[in-house]
Write an enzyme that holds these catalytic residues in place. Sequence first.
Site, short mmCIF file in Angstrom:
data_model
loop_
_atom_site.label_atom_id
_atom_site.label_comp_id
_atom_site.label_asym_id
_atom_site.label_seq_id
_atom_site.Cartn_x
_atom_site.Cartn_y
_atom_site.Cartn_z
N MET A 182 0.84 -1.20 0.00
CA MET A 182 0.00 0.00 0.00
C MET A 182 0.88 1.25 0.00
O MET A 182 1.68 1.44 0.93
CB MET A 182 -0.90 0.01 1.24
CG MET A 182 -1.66 1.31 1.38
SD MET A 182 -2.52 1.43 2.97
CE MET A 182 -4.00 0.54 2.57
N GLY A 240 -2.34 8.22 0.59
CA GLY A 240 -3.59 7.84 -0.08
C GLY A 240 -4.47 9.05 -0.35
O GLY A 240 -4.49 10.00 0.43
N ASP A 300 -8.87 5.68 -2.08
CA ASP A 300 -9.77 5.11 -1.08
C ASP A 300 -11.21 5.46 -1.47
O ASP A 300 -11.59 6.64 -1.52
CB ASP A 300 -9.46 5.71 0.29
CG ASP A 300 -10.37 5.18 1.37
OD1 ASP A 300 -10.11 4.07 1.87
OD2 ASP A 300 -11.34 5.88 1.73
N TYR A 338 -20.07 6.37 -0.60
CA TYR A 338 -19.75 7.71 -1.11
C TYR A 338 -20.53 8.04 -2.38
O TYR A 338 -20.59 9.20 -2.79
CB TYR A 338 -18.24 7.88 -1.37
CG TYR A 338 -17.35 7.66 -0.16
CD1 TYR A 338 -17.88 7.65 1.13
CD2 TYR A 338 -15.99 7.48 -0.31
CE1 TYR A 338 -17.06 7.44 2.24
CE2 TYR A 338 -15.17 7.27 0.79
CZ TYR A 338 -15.71 7.25 2.07
OH TYR A 338 -14.89 7.03 3.15
N LYS A 370 -15.28 -0.09 0.02
CA LYS A 370 -15.78 -0.56 1.31
C LYS A 370 -17.22 -1.07 1.23
O LYS A 370 -18.05 -0.50 0.51
CB LYS A 370 -15.75 0.60 2.33
CG LYS A 370 -14.43 1.34 2.39
CD LYS A 370 -14.38 2.31 3.55
CE LYS A 370 -13.24 3.29 3.41
NZ LYS A 370 -13.51 4.42 2.50
N HIS A 401 -16.88 -1.21 6.12
CA HIS A 401 -16.83 0.25 6.34
C HIS A 401 -16.96 0.62 7.81
O HIS A 401 -16.26 1.50 8.31
CB HIS A 401 -17.94 0.92 5.51
CG HIS A 401 -17.69 2.37 5.24
ND1 HIS A 401 -18.03 2.99 4.07
CD2 HIS A 401 -17.12 3.35 5.99
CE1 HIS A 401 -17.68 4.27 4.11
NE2 HIS A 401 -17.14 4.51 5.28
N LEU A 421 -5.72 15.83 8.47
CA LEU A 421 -5.75 17.31 8.54
C LEU A 421 -6.94 17.76 9.37
O LEU A 421 -7.36 18.92 9.29
CB LEU A 421 -5.84 17.91 7.13
CG LEU A 421 -4.76 17.46 6.14
CD1 LEU A 421 -4.96 18.12 4.78
CD2 LEU A 421 -3.37 17.79 6.69
N LYS A 445 -8.78 19.01 -3.12
CA LYS A 445 -9.75 19.09 -4.23
C LYS A 445 -9.27 19.95 -5.38
O LYS A 445 -10.01 20.17 -6.34
CB LYS A 445 -11.10 19.55 -3.70
CG LYS A 445 -11.67 18.53 -2.72
CD LYS A 445 -13.13 18.74 -2.42
CE LYS A 445 -13.53 18.04 -1.15
NZ LYS A 445 -12.97 18.66 0.07
N SER A 446 -8.05 20.47 -5.29
CA SER A 446 -7.52 21.23 -6.43
C SER A 446 -6.16 20.66 -6.79
O SER A 446 -5.52 19.98 -5.97
CB SER A 446 -7.37 22.71 -6.05
OG SER A 446 -6.39 22.83 -5.05
N1 LIG Z 1 -13.65 5.17 7.00
C1 LIG Z 1 -14.33 6.24 7.32
O1 LIG Z 1 -15.31 6.18 8.05
C2 LIG Z 1 -13.90 7.56 6.77
C3 LIG Z 1 -14.41 8.74 7.32
C4 LIG Z 1 -13.97 9.94 6.77
C5 LIG Z 1 -13.07 9.97 5.73
N2 LIG Z 1 -12.62 8.79 5.22
C6 LIG Z 1 -11.68 8.77 4.08
O2 LIG Z 1 -10.63 9.66 4.36
C7 LIG Z 1 -10.48 10.57 3.26
C8 LIG Z 1 -9.85 11.80 3.75
O3 LIG Z 1 -10.87 12.72 4.24
P1 LIG Z 1 -10.58 13.68 5.36
O4 LIG Z 1 -11.65 14.64 5.63
O5 LIG Z 1 -10.21 12.81 6.46
O6 LIG Z 1 -9.33 14.45 4.68
P2 LIG Z 1 -8.48 15.63 5.18
O7 LIG Z 1 -7.44 15.79 4.13
O8 LIG Z 1 -8.11 15.47 6.63
O9 LIG Z 1 -9.47 16.86 5.15
C9 LIG Z 1 -10.03 17.33 3.96
C10 LIG Z 1 -10.26 18.81 4.17
O10 LIG Z 1 -8.99 19.43 4.28
C11 LIG Z 1 -8.86 20.45 3.35
N3 LIG Z 1 -7.50 20.38 2.79
C12 LIG Z 1 -6.95 19.38 2.08
N4 LIG Z 1 -5.68 19.68 1.78
C13 LIG Z 1 -5.42 20.89 2.32
C14 LIG Z 1 -4.29 21.73 2.36
N5 LIG Z 1 -3.14 21.38 1.78
N6 LIG Z 1 -4.37 22.91 3.01
C15 LIG Z 1 -5.52 23.28 3.59
N7 LIG Z 1 -6.64 22.53 3.61
C16 LIG Z 1 -6.58 21.35 2.97
C17 LIG Z 1 -9.91 20.23 2.31
O11 LIG Z 1 -10.34 21.48 1.91
P3 LIG Z 1 -11.01 21.77 0.45
O12 LIG Z 1 -12.28 20.99 0.46
O13 LIG Z 1 -11.21 23.25 0.48
O14 LIG Z 1 -10.02 21.30 -0.58
C18 LIG Z 1 -10.99 19.48 3.07
O15 LIG Z 1 -11.87 20.42 3.69
C19 LIG Z 1 -11.90 10.66 2.69
O16 LIG Z 1 -11.94 11.17 1.40
C20 LIG Z 1 -12.30 9.22 2.77
O17 LIG Z 1 -11.71 8.50 1.70
C21 LIG Z 1 -12.99 7.60 5.73
#
Ligand SMILES: NC(=O)c1ccc[n+]([C@@H]2O[C@H](COP(=O)([O-])OP(=O)(O)OC[C@H]3O[C@@H](n4cnc5c(N)ncnc54)[C@H](OP(=O)(O)O)[C@@H]3O)[C@@H](O)[C@H]2O)c1
Length: 314
Positions: free
Chosen positions: A21, A25, A52, A57, A86, A119, A220, A265-266
Amino acid sequence: MFESSDPRMTRIPLNHGVGHMPVLGFGTLIPDAAVTITATRDALEAGFRHFDCAERYGNEREVGRALQAGSAAGEIAREDIFVTTKLWNSNHRPERVEPAFEASLERLGLNYLDLYLIHTPFAFQPGDDQDPRDENGDVLYDHDVTLLDTWKAMENLVDHGECRAIGLSDITLDTLKPLYESARIKPAVVEVESHPYLPETELLGFCKEKGIVFLAFAPLGHGMKPGLMEDPVISAIATRVGKTPAQVLLAWAVQRGTALLTTPKSAARAKENFDISPLPEDALGEINRIQTRQRLNPVVNTGVGGFLPKAAGA
Ligand SMILES: NC(=O)c1ccc[n+]([C@@H]2O[C@H](COP(=O)([O-])OP(=O)(O)OC[C@H]3O[C@@H](n4cnc5c(N)ncnc54)[C@H](OP(=O)(O)O)[C@@H]3O)[C@@H](O)[C@H]2O)c1
């Protein structure tokens, strides 16, 4: 444990003996279909090779399309990409597992998965309604299936060669331990919320001892503001090492031996989140000494995600 000291190149071997892995991710929990496609493509271009996904989703088709187009354009082979999806809570009955898996595979346009996760450990009423509720709005749980029943059906998928590895998500150490003991095929990966405010040290220790990959989501802090990225310790380290707070948080996660999921997202943020480098030891120590403790996502207690896009009805 890691193959390389460069986090961008690092891949962790899975305990099933097949596959590695990539530690960095890209998470696909993105409510908007068009953004799913552009963000997945940008992540692939930036260098992410681990994706992932989840049936819950609601965008496996878009992720699959973006991966196929991006792989063709970049001449990236299927074996060079690691794809996870998942099994949702309403498909925990053993007879529902393989059909759910096949449906995900079809939507993703793939003929095998690298990793299939349960999940959450919570079984919901079986059926096509992903969010079954009673007249009071309370979740309808399914008490006639155990996590081990579902796990055995997951093991069959590995036996049949349809997925290379299986694991669990949103699981606590108390629930993981008995499942681990009873499992014929041991979980290869555990995906849970983790960041400096929720280090999950005990669970990480168990995973390291058993050779299970600890995959951190919300590294984050789900991007919440104010939050981890504004933490004074993180900001000060970022200034000192010439990186952004996001890059500091992602590097910390990798250096403590976890894989991670982030959702830029960018294109610019995808590049930023992929371009991480190791932090000095003293910085790691400072982050480890942060005292704030905060769980952001209640899913681990109920099986209902605080992570679900509003458009999905949650
Ligand atoms: N198993 C589960 O139950 C579960 C639950 C939650 C998530 N997940 C997985 O984990 C993944 C990660 O999600 P997360 O929310 O945990 O991700 P994260 O990267 O911790 O947070 C995403 C947020 O951070 C912002 N962001 C990302 N890169 C940034 C940067 N360089 N500087 C400033 N802000 C930044 C994004 O903003 P913008 O939207 O403005 O870009 C978005 O609001 C999900 O997509 C999913 O695959 C799994």
